[in-house]
Scaffold this motif. Structure first.
Motif, PDB file in Angstrom:
ATOM      1  N   ARG A  73     -91.617 -34.229 -37.123  1.00  0.00           N
ATOM      2  CA  ARG A  73     -90.362 -33.657 -37.598  1.00  0.00           C
ATOM      3  C   ARG A  73     -90.304 -33.665 -39.121  1.00  0.00           C
ATOM      4  O   ARG A  73     -89.907 -32.683 -39.748  1.00  0.00           O
ATOM      5  N   GLU A  74     -90.710 -34.779 -39.705  1.00  0.00           N
ATOM      6  CA  GLU A  74     -90.700 -34.912 -41.161  1.00  0.00           C
ATOM      7  C   GLU A  74     -91.678 -33.929 -41.812  1.00  0.00           C
ATOM      8  O   GLU A  74     -91.364 -33.269 -42.811  1.00  0.00           O
ATOM      9  N   VAL A  75     -92.857 -33.792 -41.223  1.00  0.00           N
ATOM     10  CA  VAL A  75     -93.876 -32.893 -41.771  1.00  0.00           C
ATOM     11  C   VAL A  75     -93.429 -31.440 -41.657  1.00  0.00           C
ATOM     12  O   VAL A  75     -93.540 -30.657 -42.613  1.00  0.00           O
ATOM     13  N   THR A  76     -92.911 -31.071 -40.509  1.00  0.00           N
ATOM     14  CA  THR A  76     -92.439 -29.698 -40.317  1.00  0.00           C
ATOM     15  C   THR A  76     -91.323 -29.366 -41.301  1.00  0.00           C
ATOM     16  O   THR A  76     -91.312 -28.270 -41.892  1.00  0.00           O
ATOM     17  N   GLU A  77     -90.394 -30.276 -41.501  1.00  0.00           N
ATOM     18  CA  GLU A  77     -89.303 -30.034 -42.447  1.00  0.00           C
ATOM     19  C   GLU A  77     -89.831 -29.828 -43.866  1.00  0.00           C
ATOM     20  O   GLU A  77     -89.331 -28.983 -44.610  1.00  0.00           O
ATOM     21  N   GLU A  78     -90.850 -30.612 -44.240  1.00  0.00           N
ATOM     22  CA  GLU A  78     -91.396 -30.437 -45.587  1.00  0.00           C
ATOM     23  C   GLU A  78     -91.997 -29.048 -45.759  1.00  0.00           C
ATOM     24  O   GLU A  78     -91.766 -28.390 -46.779  1.00  0.00           O
ATOM     25  N   PHE A  79     -92.743 -28.584 -44.778  1.00  0.00           N
ATOM     26  CA  PHE A  79     -93.360 -27.264 -44.906  1.00  0.00           C
ATOM     27  C   PHE A  79     -92.313 -26.150 -44.861  1.00  0.00           C
ATOM     28  O   PHE A  79     -92.421 -25.166 -45.594  1.00  0.00           O
ATOM     29  N   LEU A  80     -91.300 -26.295 -44.034  1.00  0.00           N
ATOM     30  CA  LEU A  80     -90.227 -25.302 -44.014  1.00  0.00           C
ATOM     31  C   LEU A  80     -89.506 -25.246 -45.357  1.00  0.00           C
ATOM     32  O   LEU A  80     -89.197 -24.171 -45.876  1.00  0.00           O
ATOM     33  N   GLU A  81     -89.264 -26.416 -45.936  1.00  0.00           N
ATOM     34  CA  GLU A  81     -88.575 -26.465 -47.230  1.00  0.00           C
ATOM     35  C   GLU A  81     -89.447 -25.877 -48.337  1.00  0.00           C
ATOM     36  O   GLU A  81     -88.970 -25.110 -49.177  1.00  0.00           O
ATOM     37  N   ARG A  82     -90.730 -26.233 -48.326  1.00  0.00           N
ATOM     38  CA  ARG A  82     -91.630 -25.682 -49.342  1.00  0.00           C
ATOM     39  C   ARG A  82     -91.700 -24.156 -49.248  1.00  0.00           C
ATOM     40  O   ARG A  82     -91.679 -23.458 -50.260  1.00  0.00           O
ATOM     41  N   ALA A  83     -91.786 -23.647 -48.031  1.00  0.00           N
ATOM     42  CA  ALA A  83     -91.875 -22.201 -47.851  1.00  0.00           C
ATOM     43  C   ALA A  83     -90.605 -21.503 -48.333  1.00  0.00           C
ATOM     44  O   ALA A  83     -90.671 -20.430 -48.937  1.00  0.00           O
ATOM     45  N   SER A  84     -89.458 -22.101 -48.068  1.00  0.00           N
ATOM     46  CA  SER A  84     -88.188 -21.506 -48.506  1.00  0.00           C
ATOM     47  C   SER A  84     -88.081 -21.490 -50.023  1.00  0.00           C
ATOM     48  O   SER A  84     -87.615 -20.508 -50.614  1.00  0.00           O
ATOM     49  N   LEU A  85     -88.530 -22.564 -50.663  1.00  0.00           N
ATOM     50  CA  LEU A  85     -88.415 -22.671 -52.118  1.00  0.00           C
ATOM     51  C   LEU A  85     -89.477 -21.856 -52.846  1.00  0.00           C
ATOM     52  O   LEU A  85     -89.188 -21.221 -53.863  1.00  0.00           O
ATOM     53  N   MET A  86     -90.691 -21.848 -52.340  1.00  0.00           N
ATOM     54  CA  MET A  86     -91.804 -21.240 -53.056  1.00  0.00           C
ATOM     55  C   MET A  86     -92.048 -19.777 -52.674  1.00  0.00           C
ATOM     56  O   MET A  86     -92.802 -19.084 -53.344  1.00  0.00           O
ATOM     57  N   ASP A  87     -91.422 -19.330 -51.597  1.00  0.00           N
ATOM     58  CA  ASP A  87     -91.625 -17.962 -51.143  1.00  0.00           C
ATOM     59  C   ASP A  87     -90.284 -17.283 -50.856  1.00  0.00           C
ATOM     60  O   ASP A  87     -90.053 -16.767 -49.761  1.00  0.00           O
ATOM     61  N   PRO A  88     -89.393 -17.258 -51.846  1.00  0.00           N
ATOM     62  CA  PRO A  88     -88.058 -16.701 -51.591  1.00  0.00           C
ATOM     63  C   PRO A  88     -88.075 -15.211 -51.286  1.00  0.00           C
ATOM     64  O   PRO A  88     -87.192 -14.711 -50.592  1.00  0.00           O
ATOM     65  N   LEU A 124    -104.420 -31.883 -32.735  1.00  0.00           N
ATOM     66  CA  LEU A 124    -103.500 -31.130 -33.593  1.00  0.00           C
ATOM     67  C   LEU A 124    -102.090 -31.068 -33.009  1.00  0.00           C
ATOM     68  O   LEU A 124    -101.273 -30.258 -33.463  1.00  0.00           O
ATOM     69  N   ASP A 125    -101.791 -31.904 -32.039  1.00  0.00           N
ATOM     70  CA  ASP A 125    -100.437 -31.976 -31.486  1.00  0.00           C
ATOM     71  C   ASP A 125     -99.470 -32.357 -32.604  1.00  0.00           C
ATOM     72  O   ASP A 125     -99.649 -33.365 -33.285  1.00  0.00           O
ATOM     73  N   GLY A 126     -98.440 -31.518 -32.800  1.00  0.00           N
ATOM     74  CA  GLY A 126     -97.440 -31.777 -33.828  1.00  0.00           C
ATOM     75  C   GLY A 126     -97.738 -31.163 -35.173  1.00  0.00           C
ATOM     76  O   GLY A 126     -96.899 -31.191 -36.081  1.00  0.00           O
ATOM     77  N   VAL A 127     -98.932 -30.582 -35.333  1.00  0.00           N
ATOM     78  CA  VAL A 127     -99.323 -29.996 -36.618  1.00  0.00           C
ATOM     79  C   VAL A 127     -98.754 -28.585 -36.724  1.00  0.00           C
ATOM     80  O   VAL A 127     -98.987 -27.748 -35.848  1.00  0.00           O
ATOM     81  N   PRO A 128     -98.015 -28.281 -37.797  1.00  0.00           N
ATOM     82  CA  PRO A 128     -97.472 -26.926 -37.960  1.00  0.00           C
ATOM     83  C   PRO A 128     -98.536 -25.948 -38.446  1.00  0.00           C
ATOM     84  O   PRO A 128     -99.339 -26.266 -39.326  1.00  0.00           O
ATOM     85  N   LEU A 129     -98.539 -24.743 -37.875  1.00  0.00           N
ATOM     86  CA  LEU A 129     -99.492 -23.698 -38.231  1.00  0.00           C
ATOM     87  C   LEU A 129     -98.750 -22.416 -38.554  1.00  0.00           C
ATOM     88  O   LEU A 129     -97.702 -22.128 -37.979  1.00  0.00           O
ATOM     89  N   SER A 130     -99.307 -21.620 -39.460  1.00  0.00           N
ATOM     90  CA  SER A 130     -98.768 -20.275 -39.689  1.00  0.00           C
ATOM     91  C   SER A 130     -99.555 -19.279 -38.848  1.00  0.00           C
ATOM     92  O   SER A 130    -100.735 -19.475 -38.569  1.00  0.00           O
ATOM     93  N   TRP A 131     -98.864 -18.179 -38.456  1.00  0.00           N
ATOM     94  CA  TRP A 131     -99.457 -17.174 -37.575  1.00  0.00           C
ATOM     95  C   TRP A 131     -99.286 -15.796 -38.192  1.00  0.00           C
ATOM     96  O   TRP A 131     -98.188 -15.405 -38.588  1.00  0.00           O
ATOM     97  N   LYS A 132    -100.365 -15.067 -38.270  1.00  0.00           N
ATOM     98  CA  LYS A 132    -100.354 -13.697 -38.788  1.00  0.00           C
ATOM     99  C   LYS A 132     -99.373 -12.842 -37.984  1.00  0.00           C
ATOM    100  O   LYS A 132     -99.270 -12.989 -36.763  1.00  0.00           O
ATOM    101  N   ASP A 133     -98.700 -11.925 -38.662  1.00  0.00           N
ATOM    102  CA  ASP A 133     -97.647 -11.140 -38.016  1.00  0.00           C
ATOM    103  C   ASP A 133     -98.192 -10.010 -37.140  1.00  0.00           C
ATOM    104  O   ASP A 133     -97.663  -8.912 -37.127  1.00  0.00           O
ATOM    105  N   LEU A 134     -99.263 -10.297 -36.417  1.00  0.00           N
ATOM    106  CA  LEU A 134     -99.677  -9.408 -35.329  1.00  0.00           C
ATOM    107  C   LEU A 134     -99.823 -10.168 -34.028  1.00  0.00           C
ATOM    108  O   LEU A 134    -100.172  -9.602 -32.998  1.00  0.00           O
ATOM    109  N   PHE A 135     -99.521 -11.491 -34.078  1.00  0.00           N
ATOM    110  CA  PHE A 135     -99.480 -12.283 -32.859  1.00  0.00           C
ATOM    111  C   PHE A 135     -98.059 -12.247 -32.313  1.00  0.00           C
ATOM    112  O   PHE A 135     -97.111 -12.622 -33.002  1.00  0.00           O
TER     113      PHE A 135
END
Length: 452
Positions: free
Chosen positions: A23-38, A71-82
Motif C-alpha cells: 500500500r505504501e509503495v503503490t501510494e508513492e508511485f501514484l503520488e510521483r506520477a501525479s506530481l511529475m506527469d501532470p 512480484l506479488d504487490g509490485v506495481p507495474l505500468s501497462w501500455k495503453d493497448l492492453f
C-alpha cells in the motif's frame, strides 16, 4: 524510505520480509506520477482505485504469508493497448478513445491473479506504428536522460520506457512488433525482452500486425525481466543463473546494413563490450551474415510488407473515416497497405521463410548474435514531430536492427552497455533463435555483470 529506485524484485523481497508494504509503495508511485506527469504525457491515466484495491489485497496476503509470486504487490505500468476492464483502451489513437473493453487482456489477468498491482496505462505511438514514440495527439513523453533538450523516448512503448526510467513505475509491460519494447528500453537505459511470437497471448490487445506483435517487459535489470516473463506466463519465476561466458559463442556480424550509420559512440560502446567478453573467455565469431541484409530489404519493401498489409486490414477503414484525428506519419504508413497485392505478399512470405531457414542454420553454433539495439541516439522531438523526411529517416534508423528479429520470428534482449558523450544510454542487443528466452536471459545476466 523511497522506493522509486528499487527494482521490482527488491520491492517483492521487501514485502516478503515485512520491510515495506504494498500500500505504501503503490501510494508513492501514484503520488510521483501525479506530481511529475501532470500533463499525462507518460501515463494516459492512472488506475488509482484499482491499484489501491490490489495493493490492499497484496498487503493482506503478505501479512498472512500467502504471497503468490515474487512480484506479488509490485506495481507495474501497462501500455495503453492492453485492455483494462471498464477503462478506455485507445491504442494511442483519438479515433479509439471511446473503446471500452469489458475484461482485462489475458496477460494482465495472469499478472493480476499472481498479485501484481496495475498502476496505470502508459502513452504510446498511435496504433503502435513507429519506433520513435512521438504522438502529438495524446502527448509525447520526453526522454528523461536529457534535462536540456526534449528527446524522443523510443516507441512504440514510449510511456512504458519513460515510466520506469523516470521512477514512476518499477517495471512496465509493452509490446514489440518491430522493436517497440527494445527501442524505448535502449534509449531509456533499461533491459527490454522481445519474446518469440506466440509465447505470450495477444488476447485483449489492440493489434497492429498479429503475425509480428509480441508482448514483453521493460525492466531495470535482467533478473526483473526474468521474473516479469514468468508473471506474464502465469507462473513463478525460476531462479536465474549467470551463464559461463568461457563456454559461450557470440556471432558478431561483420559489415552489412546493421552497421550503416551507427553513431561512433554507439559503435565504441559495443566494441568495448565485445572486448570484455573476449577477456572473459567468450568466443567471438566475426563473420558476415548476409541474411540480415536480405530480411531488412524484404521488411522495408513497399510492395511486400506483411506488417503494413495487416495494419491496413485492421485499421484502414477506421483511419479513412477519421483522417483528421490521425497523426499524419502513421496515417500514411497504414494507408500504404491499400496498394499491396496478395501475390506480392505471398512471395514475400515465402522469401522470409527461406531467409529464416538459412539464418537459423548459419547461426546454429552460436549462443546469440550481437548487434547494436539502435544505430542512433534519441533525436530531439521538435525536429521530427512535423513528420516528413527527417521523421522517416529517424524512424527507419530506430527500427532497422530490431525489426530483423520480428521478421525472422526470433527472441531478443537489449541491455545497457554505456552512455554517449551527451549522457544518453546505449543498448546492446542479443538475438537468439525462437524460444531461447531463458538462454538469452542467462547470457544477458552475465553480460550485465561484466559491463558493470
Amino acid at each position: 524510505m523511497s522506493f522509486a529506485d528499487k527494482t521490482a524484485l527488491e520491492l517483492g523481497r521487501a514485502f516478503e520480509s515485512g520491510k515495506a508494504d504494498p500500500r505504501e509503495v503503490t501510494e508513492e508511485f501514484l503520488e510521483r506520477a501525479s506530481l511529475m506527469d501532470p500533463g499525462r504525457r507518460i501515463y494516459v491515466r492512472l488506475l488509482e482505485r484499482r491499484a489501491r484495491a490490489e495493493a490492499e489485497a497484496a498487503s493482506e496476503r503478505a501479512e498472512r504469508g500467502l504471497r503468490r509470486h515474487a512480484l506479488d504487490g509490485v506495481p507495474l505500468s501497462w501500455k495503453d493497448l492492453f485492455d483494462v476492464a471498464g477503462e478506455a483502451t485507445a491504442g494511442g489513437s483519438l479515433a479509439l478513445k471511446s473503446r471500452m473493453p469489458a475484461q482485462d487482456a489475458e496477460v494482465l489477468a495472469r499478472a493480476t491473479r499472481l498479485g501484481s498491482v496495475a498502476l496505470g496505462k502508459t502513452t504510446m505511438t498511435e496504433l503502435a506504428f513507429s519506433g520513435l514514440g512521438i504522438n502529438p495527439k495524446f502527448g509525447t513523453p520526453a526522454n528523461p536522460h536529457d534535462e536540456k533538450i526534449e528527446r524522443v523516448p523510443g516507441g512504440s512503448s514510449a510511456g512504458a520506457g519513460v515510466s520506469v526510467a523516470a521512477g514512476l513505475a518499477p517495471a512496465a509491460i509493452g509490446t514489440d512488433t518491430g522493436g517497440s519494447v527494445r527501442i524505448p528500453a535502449a534509449w531509456n537505459g533499461l533491459v527490454g525482452l522481445k519474446t518469440t511470437a506466440g509465447r505470450l497471448p495477444l488476447t485483449g490487445t489492440v493489434p497492429l500486425s498479429p503475425t509480428f506483435d509480441t508482448v514483453g517487459p521493460l525492466a531495470k535489470d535482467v533478473e526483473d525481466a526474468n521474473a516479469l516473463l514468468a508473471l506474464l506466463e502465469g507462473r513463478e519465476a525460476r531462479q536465474l543463473h549467470a551463464a559461463d561466458l568461457s563456454r559461450a559463442t557470440f556471432w558478431l556480424p561483420s559489415g552489412g546494413v546493421v552497421w550503416e550509420s551507427v553513431e561512433p559512440p554507439i559503435r565504441s560502446a559495443l566494441d568495448n563490450a565485445v572486448r570484455r567478453l573476449v577477456r572473459a573467455g567468450a568466443r567471438i565469431v566475426e563473420h558476415p551474415l548476409p541474411e540480415l541484409d536480405e530480411v531488412h530489404t524484404l521488411a522495408w519493401d513497399p510492395k511486400a510488407s506483411r506488417l503494413v498489409a495487416e495494419a491496413f486490414a485492421q485499421w484502414g477503414e477506421m483511419l479513412a473515416a477519421n483522417e483528421d484525428l490521425i497523426y499524419r506519419p502513421v496515417f500514411d504508413r497504414v494507408m500504404a497497405g491499400e496498394r499491396l497485392m496478395a501475390g506480392d505478399l505471398v512471395r514475400g512470405d515465402l522469401k522470409r521463410r527461406e531467409i529464416n531457414t538459412r539464418y537459423l542454420a548459419a547461426t546454429a553454433g552460436a549462443d546469440a548474435v550481437i548487434l547494436s539495439t539502435v544505430a542512433i541516439a534519441p533525436p530531439p522531438i521538435a525536429e521530427l514531430e512535423a513528420g516528413g523526411e527527417a521523421y522517416g529517416r529517424a524512424n527507419r534508423l530506430a527500427l532497422r536492427n530490431t525489426t530483423i528479429g520480428n521478421q525472422l520470428g526470433l527472441a531478443a534482449i537489449t541491455l545497457p552497455c554505456g552512455i554517449d558523450d551527451k549522457g544518453l544510454p546505449i543498448g546492446l542487443m542479443l538475438q537468439g533463435a525462437p524460444h531461447t528466452e531463458e538462454k538469452l536471459l542467462t547470457l544477458a545476466l552475465s553480460l550485465e555483470r561484466l559491463l558493470k
